[in-house]
Motif scaffolding. Sequence first.
Motif, short mmCIF file in Angstrom:
data_model
loop_
_atom_site.label_atom_id
_atom_site.label_comp_id
_atom_site.label_asym_id
_atom_site.label_seq_id
_atom_site.Cartn_x
_atom_site.Cartn_y
_atom_site.Cartn_z
N GLY A 55 -10.16 -6.13 -17.95
CA GLY A 55 -10.60 -6.25 -16.55
C GLY A 55 -9.47 -6.70 -15.64
N LEU A 56 -8.68 -7.65 -16.11
CA LEU A 56 -7.54 -8.13 -15.33
C LEU A 56 -6.49 -7.03 -15.18
CD1 LEU A 56 -6.28 -10.52 -13.88
CD2 LEU A 56 -5.29 -11.23 -16.05
N LEU A 57 -6.27 -6.27 -16.24
CA LEU A 57 -5.34 -5.14 -16.15
C LEU A 57 -5.81 -4.14 -15.10
CD1 LEU A 57 -2.92 -3.47 -17.22
CD2 LEU A 57 -4.52 -2.47 -18.88
N GLY A 58 -7.10 -3.83 -15.10
CA GLY A 58 -7.64 -2.92 -14.08
C GLY A 58 -7.46 -3.46 -12.68
N THR A 59 -7.63 -4.78 -12.53
CA THR A 59 -7.45 -5.39 -11.22
C THR A 59 -5.99 -5.28 -10.76
OG1 THR A 59 -9.27 -6.92 -11.53
CG2 THR A 59 -7.61 -7.56 -9.93
N VAL A 60 -5.07 -5.57 -11.65
CA VAL A 60 -3.65 -5.49 -11.30
C VAL A 60 -3.28 -4.05 -10.95
CG1 VAL A 60 -1.31 -5.73 -12.24
CG2 VAL A 60 -2.99 -7.53 -12.61
N LEU A 61 -3.74 -3.10 -11.75
CA LEU A 61 -3.43 -1.70 -11.45
C LEU A 61 -4.04 -1.27 -10.12
CD1 LEU A 61 -3.92 -0.08 -14.99
CD2 LEU A 61 -1.76 -0.59 -13.81
N GLY A 62 -5.27 -1.72 -9.86
CA GLY A 62 -5.91 -1.40 -8.58
C GLY A 62 -5.19 -2.03 -7.40
N PHE A 65 -1.72 -1.67 -2.61
CA PHE A 65 -0.53 -2.04 -1.87
C PHE A 65 0.46 -0.89 -1.76
CE2 PHE A 65 -1.91 -6.44 -2.77
CZ PHE A 65 -1.90 -6.91 -1.47
N ARG A 66 0.49 -0.02 -2.76
CA ARG A 66 1.36 1.15 -2.67
C ARG A 66 0.89 2.05 -1.54
NH1 ARG A 66 1.81 4.34 -7.92
NH2 ARG A 66 -0.39 4.49 -7.46
N GLY A 67 -0.42 2.22 -1.43
CA GLY A 67 -0.96 3.01 -0.32
C GLY A 67 -0.63 2.39 1.02
N LEU A 68 -0.64 1.08 1.08
CA LEU A 68 -0.30 0.38 2.32
C LEU A 68 1.19 0.55 2.64
CD1 LEU A 68 -1.33 -1.57 4.53
CD2 LEU A 68 -0.65 -3.43 3.04
N ALA A 69 2.04 0.50 1.62
CA ALA A 69 3.48 0.63 1.84
C ALA A 69 3.85 2.03 2.28
CB ALA A 69 4.23 0.27 0.56
N VAL A 70 3.16 3.04 1.79
CA VAL A 70 3.47 4.42 2.15
C VAL A 70 3.12 4.67 3.61
CG1 VAL A 70 2.74 6.82 1.75
CG2 VAL A 70 3.27 5.33 -0.17
N ASP A 71 2.02 4.11 4.03
CA ASP A 71 1.52 4.36 5.39
C ASP A 71 1.53 3.07 6.20
OD1 ASP A 71 0.76 6.26 7.12
OD2 ASP A 71 -1.27 6.54 6.32
N VAL A 72 2.72 2.43 6.28
CA VAL A 72 2.83 1.11 6.90
C VAL A 72 2.42 1.11 8.37
CG1 VAL A 72 5.14 0.72 7.90
CG2 VAL A 72 4.23 -0.87 6.25
N ASN A 73 2.63 2.21 9.07
CA ASN A 73 2.26 2.27 10.49
C ASN A 73 0.76 2.41 10.68
OD1 ASN A 73 4.93 2.04 11.27
ND2 ASN A 73 5.27 4.26 11.26
N GLN A 74 0.09 2.87 9.66
CA GLN A 74 -1.35 3.06 9.73
C GLN A 74 -2.10 1.94 9.00
OE1 GLN A 74 -2.74 5.56 11.45
NE2 GLN A 74 -0.73 6.34 12.02
N ALA A 75 -1.45 0.78 8.80
CA ALA A 75 -2.04 -0.32 8.04
C ALA A 75 -3.36 -0.75 8.64
CB ALA A 75 -1.08 -1.49 7.99
N ASP A 76 -4.35 -0.82 7.78
CA ASP A 76 -5.69 -1.20 8.22
C ASP A 76 -6.21 -2.24 7.22
OD1 ASP A 76 -8.25 -1.41 9.19
OD2 ASP A 76 -8.86 0.61 8.63
N ALA A 77 -6.60 -3.39 7.73
CA ALA A 77 -7.08 -4.46 6.85
C ALA A 77 -8.33 -4.03 6.09
CB ALA A 77 -7.36 -5.72 7.66
N GLY A 78 -9.15 -3.20 6.69
CA GLY A 78 -10.36 -2.74 6.03
C GLY A 78 -10.06 -1.87 4.82
N VAL A 79 -9.06 -1.02 4.95
CA VAL A 79 -8.67 -0.17 3.83
C VAL A 79 -8.11 -1.02 2.70
CG1 VAL A 79 -7.05 1.64 3.10
CG2 VAL A 79 -8.26 1.85 5.28
N ALA A 88 -8.69 -4.24 2.16
CA ALA A 88 -9.78 -5.03 1.57
C ALA A 88 -10.64 -4.17 0.65
CB ALA A 88 -10.65 -5.64 2.67
N GLY A 89 -10.89 -2.92 1.03
CA GLY A 89 -11.65 -2.01 0.18
C GLY A 89 -10.93 -1.74 -1.12
N GLY A 90 -9.61 -1.57 -1.06
CA GLY A 90 -8.83 -1.35 -2.28
C GLY A 90 -8.85 -2.56 -3.19
N ILE A 91 -8.75 -3.75 -2.59
CA ILE A 91 -8.79 -4.98 -3.39
C ILE A 91 -10.18 -5.17 -3.99
CG2 ILE A 91 -8.64 -7.50 -3.27
CD1 ILE A 91 -6.41 -7.09 -1.16
N TRP A 92 -11.21 -4.86 -3.23
CA TRP A 92 -12.58 -4.99 -3.74
C TRP A 92 -12.78 -4.09 -4.95
CZ3 TRP A 92 -16.43 -1.30 -4.21
CH2 TRP A 92 -17.69 -1.80 -4.53
N GLU A 93 -12.31 -2.85 -4.84
CA GLU A 93 -12.43 -1.92 -5.96
C GLU A 93 -11.65 -2.42 -7.17
OE1 GLU A 93 -11.37 2.01 -4.72
OE2 GLU A 93 -12.92 2.06 -3.18
#
Length: 194
Positions: free
Chosen positions: A118-125, A130-144, A146-151
């Motif tokens: 479960g911890l491995l899945g959390t780290v990978l998620g 964060f990789r998605g956030l880094a790719v689209d840094v100008n489009q950073a959205d806290a909701g997105v 938070a949704g990724g962290i929740w998943e």
Amino acid sequence: MPEALTRLVDLGGPVVVALLLLSVVGAAAIIYKLLQLRPYGARYFERLASQVASSPAEVAANDAIGELVAFALAERAADRPRDALETELARRGNLLLSGLSRYLRLVELIAYISPLLGLLGTVLGMIDAFRGLAVDVNQADAGVLAGGIWEALLTTAVGLGVAIPMTAAHSLLEGRTQRIGERLQDLLERALSP
């Protein structure tokens, strides 16, 4: 597959699939152990002890424990040396208890591995979020984010959801097996007493 389970697998990915498979294997092992240990309750040993005390010749060898007690009584009646008999009974008793302990290590292993998966899945998620956030840094959205962290945290919850009942079941089954061993030892000592 129910919709909730499909959604859980979609959100958690392969780690959740692995955890669900481990939970099925663990549940099967637990059910098997419960059925295997069920006959050897306190009443079973009380009945055998009363047979040993009142009519040793009538001890039935219907199962492995009854067979071991009947062997002890027959060997005692044949005046086999006590040291040799105790050694043989210890060997046979250990084999019997080893069989009763089978698959407990599997349940224990699943209990240990599940939170780590479960911890491995959390780290990978989290890495993915964060990789998605880094790719689209100008489009950073806290909701997105938070949704990724929740998943990602979902896999830890599933891992703990598998580990907690497995840990409890392992503890209960191990305790039951130890009690059977203690009662068997007491019963064999009674069988060897003149």
